[in-house]
Write a protein that holds these residues in place. Structure first.
Motif, PDB file in Angstrom:
ATOM      1  N   PRO A   1      -5.567   3.236  -8.953  1.00 11.54           N
ATOM      2  CA  PRO A   1      -5.794   1.476  -8.259  1.00 11.54           C
ATOM      3  C   PRO A   1      -6.781   1.608  -9.126  1.00 11.54           C
ATOM      4  CG  PRO A   1      -7.576   3.239  -6.719  1.00 11.54           C
ATOM      5  CD  PRO A   1      -6.055   4.098  -7.411  1.00 11.54           C
TER       6      PRO A   1
ATOM      7  N   GLN B   1       2.358   1.627  -3.258  1.00 10.97           N
ATOM      8  CA  GLN B   1       1.476   2.472  -4.036  1.00 10.97           C
ATOM      9  C   GLN B   1       0.816   3.867  -4.501  1.00 10.97           C
ATOM     10  OE1 GLN B   1      -1.743   0.169  -4.651  1.00 10.97           O
ATOM     11  NE2 GLN B   1      -1.105  -1.197  -3.837  1.00 10.97           N
ATOM     12  N   VAL B   2       0.864   4.409  -2.183  1.00  6.65           N
ATOM     13  CA  VAL B   2       0.877   6.045  -2.550  1.00  6.65           C
ATOM     14  C   VAL B   2       1.682   6.269  -2.819  1.00  6.65           C
ATOM     15  CG1 VAL B   2       0.392   7.445  -0.031  1.00  6.65           C
ATOM     16  CG2 VAL B   2      -0.793   5.267  -0.551  1.00  6.65           C
TER      17      VAL B   2
ATOM     18  N   PRO C   1     -12.969  -0.502 -11.295  1.00  7.52           N
ATOM     19  CA  PRO C   1     -13.781  -1.603 -12.189  1.00  7.52           C
ATOM     20  C   PRO C   1     -14.461  -1.134 -13.325  1.00  7.52           C
ATOM     21  CG  PRO C   1     -14.476  -0.844 -10.357  1.00  7.52           C
ATOM     22  CD  PRO C   1     -13.462   0.297 -10.157  1.00  7.52           C
TER      23      PRO C   1
ATOM     24  N   PRO D   1      -9.494   1.462  -1.831  1.00  7.18           N
ATOM     25  CA  PRO D   1      -9.336   0.716  -3.601  1.00  7.18           C
ATOM     26  C   PRO D   1      -7.867   0.623  -3.166  1.00  7.18           C
ATOM     27  CG  PRO D   1     -10.345   2.949  -3.206  1.00  7.18           C
ATOM     28  CD  PRO D   1     -10.421   2.735  -1.889  1.00  7.18           C
ATOM     29  N   HIS D   2      -6.692   0.995  -2.702  1.00  8.49           N
ATOM     30  CA  HIS D   2      -5.840   0.681  -2.578  1.00  8.49           C
ATOM     31  C   HIS D   2      -4.866  -0.467  -2.196  1.00  8.49           C
ATOM     32  CE1 HIS D   2      -4.541   4.630  -3.722  1.00  8.49           C
ATOM     33  NE2 HIS D   2      -3.456   4.271  -4.193  1.00  8.49           N
TER      34      HIS D   2
ATOM     35  N   ASP E   1     -11.029  -5.750 -12.323  1.00 12.61           N
ATOM     36  CA  ASP E   1     -10.566  -4.482 -11.157  1.00 12.61           C
ATOM     37  C   ASP E   1      -9.232  -4.628 -10.605  1.00 12.61           C
ATOM     38  OD1 ASP E   1     -11.872  -6.254  -9.663  1.00 12.61           O
ATOM     39  OD2 ASP E   1     -13.267  -4.892  -9.090  1.00 12.61           O
TER      40      ASP E   1
ATOM     41  N   GLU F   1     -12.531  17.869   4.026  1.00 12.45           N
ATOM     42  CA  GLU F   1     -13.291  17.726   3.095  1.00 12.45           C
ATOM     43  C   GLU F   1     -14.535  17.612   2.487  1.00 12.45           C
ATOM     44  OE1 GLU F   1     -10.495  16.214  -0.048  1.00 12.45           O
ATOM     45  OE2 GLU F   1      -8.927  16.962   1.190  1.00 12.45           O
TER      46      GLU F   1
ATOM     47  N   VAL G   1       0.742  -1.141  -0.149  1.00 18.50           N
ATOM     48  CA  VAL G   1      -0.232  -0.506   0.551  1.00 18.50           C
ATOM     49  C   VAL G   1       1.056   1.225  -0.354  1.00 18.50           C
ATOM     50  CG1 VAL G   1      -1.702   1.439   1.443  1.00 18.50           C
ATOM     51  CG2 VAL G   1      -1.704  -1.513   1.526  1.00 18.50           C
TER      52      VAL G   1
ATOM     53  N   GLN H   1      -5.352   8.530   1.142  1.00 19.23           N
ATOM     54  CA  GLN H   1      -5.962   8.422   0.048  1.00 19.23           C
ATOM     55  C   GLN H   1      -8.106   7.926   1.002  1.00 19.23           C
ATOM     56  OE1 GLN H   1      -3.454   7.488   0.265  1.00 19.23           O
ATOM     57  NE2 GLN H   1      -2.660   8.489  -1.444  1.00 19.23           N
ATOM     58  N   MET H   2      -7.900   7.974   1.583  1.00 19.96           N
ATOM     59  CA  MET H   2      -9.687   7.799   2.424  1.00 19.96           C
ATOM     60  C   MET H   2     -10.277   8.650   2.487  1.00 19.96           C
ATOM     61  SD  MET H   2     -10.191   4.975   1.331  1.00 19.96           S
ATOM     62  CE  MET H   2     -11.597   4.049   2.580  1.00 19.96           C
TER      63      MET H   2
ATOM     64  N   TYR I   1     -15.464  -0.101  -5.938  1.00 26.01           N
ATOM     65  CA  TYR I   1     -14.334  -0.930  -5.027  1.00 26.01           C
ATOM     66  C   TYR I   1     -14.164  -2.367  -4.541  1.00 26.01           C
ATOM     67  CZ  TYR I   1     -12.024   3.029  -7.561  1.00 26.01           C
ATOM     68  OH  TYR I   1     -10.969   3.690  -8.284  1.00 26.01           O
TER      69      TYR I   1
ATOM     70  N   PRO J   1     -10.232   7.084  -8.331  1.00 23.93           N
ATOM     71  CA  PRO J   1     -11.764   7.453  -7.611  1.00 23.93           C
ATOM     72  C   PRO J   1     -11.157   9.231  -8.099  1.00 23.93           C
ATOM     73  CG  PRO J   1     -10.781   6.253  -5.939  1.00 23.93           C
ATOM     74  CD  PRO J   1      -9.804   6.625  -7.454  1.00 23.93           C
ATOM     75  N   THR J   2     -13.539   9.451  -8.101  1.00 21.69           N
ATOM     76  CA  THR J   2     -13.415  11.299  -8.011  1.00 21.69           C
ATOM     77  C   THR J   2     -12.290  11.353  -6.358  1.00 21.69           C
ATOM     78  OG1 THR J   2     -15.561  10.474  -9.227  1.00 21.69           O
ATOM     79  CG2 THR J   2     -15.207  12.497  -8.296  1.00 21.69           C
ATOM     80  N   GLY J   3     -11.489  12.726  -6.892  1.00 21.61           N
ATOM     81  CA  GLY J   3     -11.386  13.332  -5.908  1.00 21.61           C
ATOM     82  C   GLY J   3     -10.488  12.856  -5.311  1.00 21.61           C
ATOM     83  N   MET J   4      -9.785  11.818  -5.587  1.00 19.96           N
ATOM     84  CA  MET J   4      -9.379  10.717  -5.087  1.00 19.96           C
ATOM     85  C   MET J   4      -7.237  11.224  -5.723  1.00 19.96           C
ATOM     86  SD  MET J   4      -8.219   7.232  -4.208  1.00 19.96           S
ATOM     87  CE  MET J   4      -9.222   6.814  -2.108  1.00 19.96           C
TER      88      MET J   4
ATOM     89  N   ARG K   1     -10.345  11.220   0.838  1.00 20.06           N
ATOM     90  CA  ARG K   1     -11.092  11.305  -0.966  1.00 20.06           C
ATOM     91  C   ARG K   1     -12.020   9.900  -1.609  1.00 20.06           C
ATOM     92  NH1 ARG K   1      -5.896  13.408  -0.523  1.00 20.06           N
ATOM     93  NH2 ARG K   1      -5.896  15.479   0.536  1.00 20.06           N
ATOM     94  N   SER K   2     -12.402   9.290  -0.370  1.00 15.03           N
ATOM     95  CA  SER K   2     -12.175   8.237  -0.624  1.00 15.03           C
ATOM     96  C   SER K   2     -14.004   8.457  -1.040  1.00 15.03           C
ATOM     97  CB  SER K   2     -12.941   6.795   0.696  1.00 15.03           C
ATOM     98  OG  SER K   2     -13.992   5.853   0.562  1.00 15.03           O
ATOM     99  N   PRO K   3     -14.465   7.849  -2.907  1.00 16.06           N
ATOM    100  CA  PRO K   3     -15.369   7.796  -2.981  1.00 16.06           C
ATOM    101  C   PRO K   3     -16.943   7.002  -1.768  1.00 16.06           C
ATOM    102  CG  PRO K   3     -14.713   5.716  -4.287  1.00 16.06           C
ATOM    103  CD  PRO K   3     -13.972   6.150  -2.831  1.00 16.06           C
TER     104      PRO K   3
ATOM    105  N   THR L   1      -2.982   4.489   4.029  1.00 19.06           N
ATOM    106  CA  THR L   1      -3.723   4.940   2.881  1.00 19.06           C
ATOM    107  C   THR L   1      -5.037   5.646   3.431  1.00 19.06           C
ATOM    108  OG1 THR L   1      -5.302   3.826   0.961  1.00 19.06           O
ATOM    109  CG2 THR L   1      -5.517   2.894   2.439  1.00 19.06           C
TER     110      THR L   1
END
Lengths: 267, 685
Positions: free
Chosen positions: A40, A33-34, A43, B576-577, A54, B478, A30, B100-101, B650, A146-149, B103-105, B97
């Protein structure tokens, strides 16, 4: 043998990963990736092909750092399991470098890190075929968060478009930052102290199973660890000379690391 | 002079070859590769000042002390905070993560009210007025207002439980965990005070009975750090780790020894050790110990072999290791981190008392004077209460608050629990994310993400020393969210319930002051650690325990639900990550996998990849079989955290929710709800 020359450098960044200490928690994956702005797998991203790819279908995910689960192949109750994090091995004589037709990948003086120049890569994937560690990944999709991420991207690592091959580079930008800091502080950027430069996976690891440093520097912890009798490298028989060492006191882990057959005598 | 064919070919080939000696084609190829990757839709990086602010992340159950890395004020990553004693620079896969969370969907954008099958946005003032109106008429009536909390360490609970007490309600419950079962045992049945702790840093031998300390039990990162500190790669190890449980899990993977124990026989195994140690002359200064030792005598090696599946020699080896170690610590718990009974926990307490390792942490002083004691609340049986509500044996509350919890998904027999929740007149979810409980709720009032809020943690369960940590808001919210304790303080003001504070920050400052800690140091990321010990005075109730132990059968196929931190928790779906960290032997496509050894598979007539139906407690799930020799015969292991019905693309619809088939029963003698090691039937589909 790899069949081509081994490059030697004054500084050789490398890892020693203690398999006996890794719990397979996934924090390193993790963090990687960050740190490296790996998106990510969305899907819907492959909807045009009528197929959903996905992250729970890992055929096309990007995992520069991947934790394998290995075992001693025995039945209960003799069964044993272990976890083996696998970044790019940053080989001394990398199989991926000579096959690249556009010299997008190279091993150079940057601490022996095998580089990957994304704008130059033409996505032919010869390097992926050549790498015996499966450490290189083709990015099939444009990176979409994802939107905003995507607002929270790491400022260190450029975002790669689809169609190029990606891989771990030992968080190379951290190396640049460490050298800059050394210069600012009046230190020697070519002789960084132990801990001045660490990768994201080594930094986050809760059990300290990943140790990072200059393999050539006796003042770095990895130097002694890599020379331990318990240290080994993956597929050592191939002669690629990885700069990632594994460490285990379990014989079956060593044998599996070099892909010995069950009854084959270890060299 | 004509151009013949030969001259033409010479001209073309010569020209083509000639261009290769110019830089033109190479420059064009280079430019083409660069520009063909330079698309406008590829996100651009943001540049600016780089900073890192310390806080405490409550995304994982135990919490990680982290530094939130920011660029131009925008959070983009986390790193461990090595200056904090709790996690000493390590970070778990969930908190890794954390940025990133933000801005989680799945984040809830603002307060919402159920309108038919959908939600409509409302303002915070409207939400407060609506609830104040509803609660006004319920004041002074016990049972009409209830609350469920999934935050087991925060002072926010004092505000919420104090508010309920002010309304005249005693119905405040915590989500079940190993901690709540131990509180029922130590504070409830045994009459002890304070909180049981485990001093792993000082141990030279750690025996985990069921407790997956590397993945699911207590402060996981601190456990990992304590383990790593005594296992240097160079030099001799100063710690032996033994894991006793049904699955070779992440703790067992790094343990020196794995002793396979049936999950329904864990208490019998522990009693077998009590018996052998007592025979070797070990004793404990707990009330009723001699009667307890007599009870343990019934758990000789042969009896343990029958009930727990552990052969006599293995049991004796473990007892000998405990006897000879200088500072052994026994950690009792369950693989999923929930569902154990009093019998196992009492045996664990007795073992540590016999070995001189019983650690009791004092509770920190309360900030909200009218709030009930934490230990008493932790000992309450949420599952038992909801089962009674579902069965119509207890009245459903008119208003039910759910704070930082997802009971509709995470409780055992999840479908029944969701049914009971729906019986509440008004279900209010204080949740950062749109989880299964929020989706059911009448009102969703978004709580800030842990990096956006002021919060704290007192004595996270499993630590060996009384510890307090503070979380500060390191980024601006946010979404249109509001700190739940602040909302409750505002509501209490409207209803005339005086909690003594107008803002949560004042509550925390009072707490820190009462503890005697330094606010600035805590806000800077350091943890307060006290060497004070609590009283170890308590009594073992051999009568109640004998009935509980008599219920152990050790027969049939049992289910082990496994909690894996990387997959998520009851209240946080897989980020997601984190999806790539889930193995193909746990989830592939939409199929969840259950693991069993080849001997079990053979007895069931199934093989690798077979589709099976698992049924228990009137519910069932479908799954595929993964053969894994690290599961003892007679046991089926399945991962928790999948099968989400809310959240985001996800996670939604991936696998099935194993909580559905965790069958609850009342522990004989104590009546406490238990489900660890419940029976399951497996049929090929």
């Amino acid at each position: 043998m790899s069949g081509h020359a081994t490059k030697e450098f004054k500084v050789r960044w490398g890892m020693v990963i203690d398999v006996d200490k890794c719990t397979g928690c996934g924090a390193c994956m993790v963090a990687c990736q960050v740190e490296n702005n790996i998106a990510p797998a969305t899907p819907e991203m492959d909807a045009w092909a009528g197929v959903t790819h996905d992250a729970s279908n890992k055929l096309r995910t990007l995992t520069w750092m991947l934790v394998y689960e290995i075992n001693n192949k025995k039945a209960f109750p003799e069964y044993e399991a272990a976890y083996m994090p696998r970044p790019c091995m940053q080989c001394a004589s990398p199989a991926c470098v000579p096959v690249c037709p556009v010299v997008a990948t190279d091993k150079n003086e940057e601490g022996g890190i095998v580089s990957q120049v994304y704008p130059r890569c033409i996505g032919c994937r010869y390097c992926m075929a050549a790498c015996p560690y499966h450490a290189r990944y083709f990015n099939w999709f444009d990176p979409t968060w994802p939107t905003g991420m995507d607002k929270g991207l790491s400022p260190s690592t450029s975002v790669r478009p689809r169609g190029v091959v990606e891989k771990c580079n030992f968080c190379h930008t951290r190396f640049q930052q460490a050298k800059d800091k050394a210069r600012q502080d009046g230190g020697d950027p070519n002789n960084l102290p132990d801990g001045a430069y660490v990768t994201a996976c080594a930094e986050v690891c809760p059990t300290g199973a990943i140790v990072f440093g200059d393999l050539n520097n006796p003042e770095h912890k990895v130097h002694a660890l890599a020379h331990s009798k318990y240290a080994f490298r993956l597929l050592e028989k191939l002669g690629l000379g990885p700069q990632v060492y594994y460490y285990s006191k379990r014989e079956w882990v060593h044998r599996l690391g070099d892909n010995y057959l069950p009854n084959e005598k270890k060299a | 002079m004509g151009l013949d064919r030969r001259a033409f070919i010479k001209f073309v080939v010569g020209g083509a070859a000639g261009t290769l000696f110019t830089p033109i084609p190479w420059k064009l190829a280079d430019d083409a590769s660069i520009w063909s990757q330079n698309w406008s839709w590829i996100p651009r990086l943001k540049y600016g000042a780089l900073t890192a602010d310390a806080t405490y992340s409550k995304l994982c159950p135990a919490g990680c002390a982290v530094k939130v890395k920011k660029v131009a004020g925008i959070a983009y990553g986390v790193e461990g905070n090595s200056a904090n004693e709790l996690s000493k620079g390590g970070v778990c896969p969930l908190c890794a993560t954390g940025s990133q969370m933000l801005r989680s969907p799945s984040r809830v954008a603002g307060p919402m009210k159920k309108d038919g099958d959908k939600f409509k946005p409302i303002s915070w003032d409207e939400a407060e007025a609506l609830l104040a109106e509803k609660l006004k008429g319920l004041k002074g009536q016990d049972g009409k207002v209830a609350a469920i909390s999934g935050d087991l360490s925060g002072t926010a609970n004092e505000v919420l439980s104090g508010f309920l007490a002010g309304l005249g309600s005693k119905s405040y419950f915590y989500m079940p965990a190993d901690q709540t079962a131990m509180a029922k045992t130590w504070n409830g049945v045994m009459g002890g005070s304070g909180q049981i702790g485990y001093d792993l840093e000082e141990a030279d031998l750690i025996l985990c009975i069921g407790a997956d300390i590397m993945d699911a039990f207590g402060p996981v990162v601190r456990n990992q750090k304590a383990f790593a500190a005594k296992r240097p790669m160079e030099g001799d190890k100063a710690l032996t780790l033994v894991y006793a449980g049904p699955v070779r899990n992440r703790t067992a993977a790094v343990a020196d020894k794995w002793v396979a124990v049936r999950p329904d026989g864990a208490a019998a195994f522990a009693m077998g050790l009590v018996n052998l140690l007592a025979k070797s002359g070990k004793s404990a200064s707990l009330g009723g110990f001699s009667e307890f030792a007599d009870l343990a005598a019934k758990f000789g090696p042969e009896a343990v072999e029958k009930l727990a599946g552990v052969n006599a020699e293995a049991l004796k080896d473990v007892a000998k290791a405990l006897f000879t170690a200088k500072n052994p610590v026994v950690v009792v718990g369950t693989e999923p981190g929930q569902g154990a009974g009093v019998a196992l926990n009492a045996a664990g307490v007795a073992l540590n008392a016999m070995l001189g390792s019983l650690t009791v942490l004092p509770e920190f002083p309360k900030a909200v004077a009218s709030a009930p004691d934490r230990a008493g609340l932790l000992a309450k049986d949420l599952v038992g209460w909801l089962n009674a509500v579902d069965a119509g044996k207890a009245p459903a509350p008119e208003v039910l608050f759910v704070y930082e919890a997802n009971p509709a998904y995470a409780l055992p027999q999840a479908a029944n629990m969701a049914k009971a929740l729906r019986k509440a007149g008004t279900l209010v979810a204080f949740s950062t994310f749109m989880d299964e409980t929020a989706a059911l709720a009448d009102l969703v009032l978004p709580a800030p993400h842990p990096f956006e809020r002021l919060d704290d943690a007192q004595n996270p369960y499993g630590l060996g020393k009384a510890t307090y940590a503070l979380a500060t808001a390191v980024v601006a919210p946010e979404k249109d969210c509001k700190g739940t304790p602040d909302f409750i303080l505002g509501l209490s003001g409207k209803l005339g319930v005086d909690l003594g504070f107008g803002a949560f920050e004042d509550v925390l400052k009072a707490k820190v002051s009462a503890i005697g800690a330094d606010w600035d140091a805590l806000a800077g990321g350091a943890a307060y650690v006290s060497d004070k010990k609590g009283s170890a005075q308590a009594s073992l109730d051999a009568g109640a325990l004998s009935k509980a132990l008599a219920g152990i059968k050790g027969e049939g196929l049992v289910l082990v639900a496994q909690a894996h931190l990387n997959i998520g928790t009851g209240k946080l779906a897989t980020p997601p990550h984190n999806l790539p960290t889930i193995r193909d032997t746990e989830l592939y496509g939409k199929d969840v996998f259950v693991q069993m050894c080849s001997a079990t598979a053979k007895s069931l007539g199934v093989s690798e990849g077979s589709k099976v139906k698992l049924a228990a407690g009137g519910a069932d799930i479908s799954a595929r079989v993964s053969l894994y020799e690290g599961v003892m015969p007679g046991v089926v292991a399945a991962p928790l955290g999948l099968g989400r019905t809310a959240w985001d693309p996800y996670t939604k619809g991936k696998g099935d929710n194993v909580s559905k088939i965790l069958a609850v029963s009342a522990e004989p003698g104590t009546g406490f709800s238990v489900w660890a090691g419940s029976a399951v039937s497996v049929a090929k589909m």
